[in-house]
Design a protein around this motif. Structure first.
Motif, mmCIF file in Angstrom:
data_model
loop_
_atom_site.group_PDB
_atom_site.id
_atom_site.type_symbol
_atom_site.label_atom_id
_atom_site.label_comp_id
_atom_site.label_asym_id
_atom_site.label_seq_id
_atom_site.Cartn_x
_atom_site.Cartn_y
_atom_site.Cartn_z
ATOM 1 N N ASN A 1 46.454 40.118 71.247
ATOM 2 C CA ASN A 1 46.342 40.635 70.689
ATOM 3 C C ASN A 1 48.304 41.087 69.893
ATOM 4 O O ASN A 1 48.196 41.772 68.932
ATOM 5 C CB ASN A 1 45.775 42.456 70.321
ATOM 6 N N LEU A 2 49.111 40.305 70.909
ATOM 7 C CA LEU A 2 50.294 40.364 70.292
ATOM 8 C C LEU A 2 51.230 39.972 69.324
ATOM 9 O O LEU A 2 50.585 39.177 68.477
ATOM 10 C CB LEU A 2 50.899 39.667 71.919
ATOM 11 N N ASP A 3 51.953 40.658 68.754
ATOM 12 C CA ASP A 3 52.993 39.910 67.656
ATOM 13 C C ASP A 3 53.641 39.190 67.754
ATOM 14 O O ASP A 3 54.464 39.899 69.040
ATOM 15 C CB ASP A 3 52.932 41.649 66.876
ATOM 16 N N GLY A 4 53.899 38.354 67.490
ATOM 17 C CA GLY A 4 55.181 37.170 67.547
ATOM 18 C C GLY A 4 56.542 38.849 67.708
ATOM 19 O O GLY A 4 57.574 37.986 68.875
ATOM 20 N N ASN A 5 56.649 39.369 67.411
ATOM 21 C CA ASN A 5 57.928 40.054 67.372
ATOM 22 C C ASN A 5 57.698 41.529 68.325
ATOM 23 O O ASN A 5 58.823 41.850 68.298
ATOM 24 C CB ASN A 5 57.509 41.294 65.600
ATOM 25 N N ARG A 6 56.635 40.988 69.151
ATOM 26 C CA ARG A 6 56.914 41.956 70.588
ATOM 27 C C ARG A 6 56.559 41.089 72.088
ATOM 28 O O ARG A 6 56.964 41.646 72.551
ATOM 29 C CB ARG A 6 55.581 42.867 70.085
ATOM 30 N N ILE A 7 57.159 39.852 71.147
ATOM 31 C CA ILE A 7 57.247 38.857 72.239
ATOM 32 C C ILE A 7 59.078 38.446 71.692
ATOM 33 O O ILE A 7 58.908 37.565 71.107
ATOM 34 C CB ILE A 7 56.254 37.802 72.484
ATOM 35 N N VAL A 8 59.154 37.848 73.631
ATOM 36 C CA VAL A 8 60.512 37.029 73.474
ATOM 37 C C VAL A 8 60.395 35.831 74.883
ATOM 38 O O VAL A 8 59.051 36.239 75.787
ATOM 39 C CB VAL A 8 61.568 38.256 74.229
ATOM 40 N N MET A 9 60.012 34.686 73.773
ATOM 41 C CA MET A 9 60.077 33.117 74.692
ATOM 42 C C MET A 9 61.372 33.428 75.253
ATOM 43 O O MET A 9 62.194 32.904 74.767
ATOM 44 C CB MET A 9 59.081 32.391 74.724
ATOM 45 N N VAL A 10 61.454 33.152 77.132
ATOM 46 C CA VAL A 10 62.787 32.741 77.276
ATOM 47 C C VAL A 10 62.587 31.350 78.503
ATOM 48 O O VAL A 10 61.831 31.247 78.761
ATOM 49 C CB VAL A 10 63.405 34.306 78.152
ATOM 50 N N SER A 11 63.351 30.151 77.764
ATOM 51 C CA SER A 11 63.017 29.248 78.232
ATOM 52 C C SER A 11 64.336 28.878 79.052
ATOM 53 O O SER A 11 65.273 29.234 78.866
ATOM 54 C CB SER A 11 62.502 28.304 77.454
ATOM 55 N N ASP A 12 63.898 27.724 80.001
ATOM 56 C CA ASP A 12 64.616 27.618 80.956
ATOM 57 C C ASP A 12 65.440 26.506 80.398
ATOM 58 O O ASP A 12 65.381 25.650 79.650
ATOM 59 C CB ASP A 12 64.217 27.996 82.577
ATOM 60 N N ILE A 13 66.279 24.873 81.065
ATOM 61 C CA ILE A 13 66.645 23.867 81.441
ATOM 62 C C ILE A 13 65.000 23.234 81.208
ATOM 63 O O ILE A 13 64.489 22.778 82.418
ATOM 64 C CB ILE A 13 67.909 23.039 80.986
ATOM 65 N N GLY A 14 65.459 21.713 80.441
ATOM 66 C CA GLY A 14 64.777 20.102 80.607
ATOM 67 C C GLY A 14 62.669 20.363 80.153
ATOM 68 O O GLY A 14 63.425 21.477 78.789
ATOM 69 N N CYS A 15 62.346 19.885 80.093
ATOM 70 C CA CYS A 15 61.063 19.759 79.257
ATOM 71 C C CYS A 15 60.037 21.203 78.910
ATOM 72 O O CYS A 15 59.846 21.900 77.658
ATOM 73 C CB CYS A 15 60.100 19.139 79.396
ATOM 74 N N SER A 16 60.582 22.399 79.912
ATOM 75 C CA SER A 16 59.606 23.520 80.250
ATOM 76 C C SER A 16 60.948 24.195 78.846
ATOM 77 O O SER A 16 60.755 25.345 78.751
ATOM 78 C CB SER A 16 59.730 23.745 80.839
#
Ligand code: SF4
Length: 434
Positions: free
Chosen positions: A34-49
């Motif tokens: 039940n997480l709102d998008g505003n409360r999440i941070v997606m931190v990504s690296d390099i590559g397909c991930s």
């Protein structure tokens, strides 16, 4: 709640890529929590991930290869209320492995999903830190020579409090990720999958094959008993709040007129242990007591009590944009190492410059006015020469006056140190010009 998947940017993986399943699973996880998008941070690296952050309507940070955990740590410390999920590939783990160790040791409340498909997929299928030695890859034979990294064993050894090793194709993968995200500490989920675009073009790898590979390794399924401890951020804030506040720097009040309306540049050339840097600081403080701007730039070797020690000071009524000195007003030569380090400078000195030369310290020939002072003959210890030379400078009315220097000593030193320093600058005899 609705899906957090970004309708304007649907996943763009090769057909059959395991990343697609993790993308959908992560969305289900956020939904289940039940997480709102505003409360999440997606931190990504390099590559397909590294594409993951673009697929979600959340906050996002996409950075340098192997460094995703560093940004994530800063983010989580600054905004502890946010849920931070990091996606990295096995390539990023190899490149930025030290950051994984630091994150495991630290135990900040965030989740690392290692999307492990045993190769650098995006760049052509080169071998990575987890490529099996018997795999065929697009970068020759080097994987046959290196032992693959066991991400989970390394994470556990480094102190990770929560570690899971699993297949992308586990039926309960959403639950696995949810529990990791809900864990109050650093959680690592090493998720093994298939890269049909590159890896499985050269190697037969099936979901069953992944299960078999996993079954031959130590299982990791959640909390690591020996690594349980407090979450870093909460503990950090608690300890930080208990620290004594740092007092503001003491204000220096201008009480004297400066010696000159011109910019003055002074270089102290000495040897380690002569308290050259402290004397440079005194000179700057003296300038501040006359309302001048002041800078100090020091140059010394990494050794202590050996080698040159040099301090360059500028006192100026105007703002000082650059701390380099090209035409010094005064050079104070107190030690052979400092003189040797700047010996080329002497050829450029002219009559506008005064060199205060301690007797016994040779200097190269130059056109500057020479003022010689026998500090050793006057009975000063080597550790007091720099301070005594400031006393000479003040008595000659060069750059500062005695009152400015005494005010600087009073501001910088207390008790016996202050009394001793005042005695030095009052006792020193100014020497002679030659
Ligand atoms: S190259 Fe591999 S990891 Fe990248 S999208 Fe294609 S299948 Fe997935």
């Amino acid at each position: 709640m609705v899906s957090l998947l970004n309708a304007a940017r649907p996943p763009v993986f090769c057909p059959g890529c395991s990343h697609e399943r993790i993308t959908q699973t992560l969305d289900k996880t956020f939904h289940a929590m039940n997480l709102d998008g505003n409360r999440i941070v997606m931190v990504s690296d390099i590559g397909c991930s590294g594409l993951f952050d673009t697929f979600f309507n959340t906050h996002a940070l996409h950075g340098l290869h192997g460094r995703a955990l560093t940004y994530a740590a800063g983010l989580k410390l600054a905004r502890p209320e946010l849920t931070v999920v990091v996606t990295m590939g096995d390539g990023g783990q190899g490149i930025g492995g030290a950051h994984l160790l630091a994150a495991c040791r630290r135990n900040l409340d965030m989740t690392l999903l290692v999307l492990n498909n045993f190769n650098f997929g995006m760049t052509g299928g080169q071998y990575s830190a987890t490529t099996p030695p018997d795999a065929e890859v697009g970068s020759g034979f080097l994987n046959r020579l290196e032992r693959p990294l066991d991400v989970c064993s390394v994470a556990r050894a480094a102190g990770a409090a929560y570690v899971v090793r699993c297949s992308t194709y586990r039926s309960d993968i959403a639950d696995v990720i949810r529990k990791a995200v809900e864990f109050k500490g650093f959680s690592v989920v090493d998720i093994w999958g298939i890269c049909p675009g590159r890896f499985s073009k050269r190697n037969r790898l099936t979901t069953k094959g992944i299960e078999e590979m996993l079954s031959r390794l130590t299982p990791f399924e959640g909390e690591v008993a020996e690594n349980q401890r407090r979450e870093f951020g909460t503990h950090y804030r608690e300890l930080a709040a208990a620290q004594k506040p740092v007092p503001p720097p003491p204000a220096v009040i201008a009480q004297f007129d400066p010696v000159s309306a011109e910019r003055q540049e002074v270089i102290l050339l000495g040897s380690a242990g002569q308290r050259i840097i402290t004397a440079g600081e005194m000179l700057c403080l003296a300038g501040l007591h006359a309302g001048l701007n002041a800078t100090q730039k020091n140059d010394y070797d990494i050794t202590v009590l050996r080698g040159p020690s040099i301090s360059e000071m500028i006192l100026s009524p105007q703002a000082i944009d650059y701390t380099g000195i090209s035409q010094p007003s005064v050079v104070i030569a107190l030690g052979p190492e400092g003189v040797a380090r700047r010996k080329k400078m002497f050829a450029g000195l002219d009559e506008t410059c005064t060199v205060i030369q301690a007797v016994g310290v040779d200097i190269p020939a130059c056109r500057a006015r020479i003022h010689r002072v026998d500090l050793k003959g006057q009975g000063f210890k080597g550790t007091d020469w720099a301070l005594a030379s400031l006393g000479v400078l003040a008595q000659l009315g060069l750059v500062m006056r005695p009152q400015m220097l005494e005010a600087a000593i009073a501001a910088r030193l207390k008790g016996d140190s202050q009394a001793g320093a005042l005695e030095v600058v009052r006792k020193v005899k100014p020497g002679e010009s030659i």
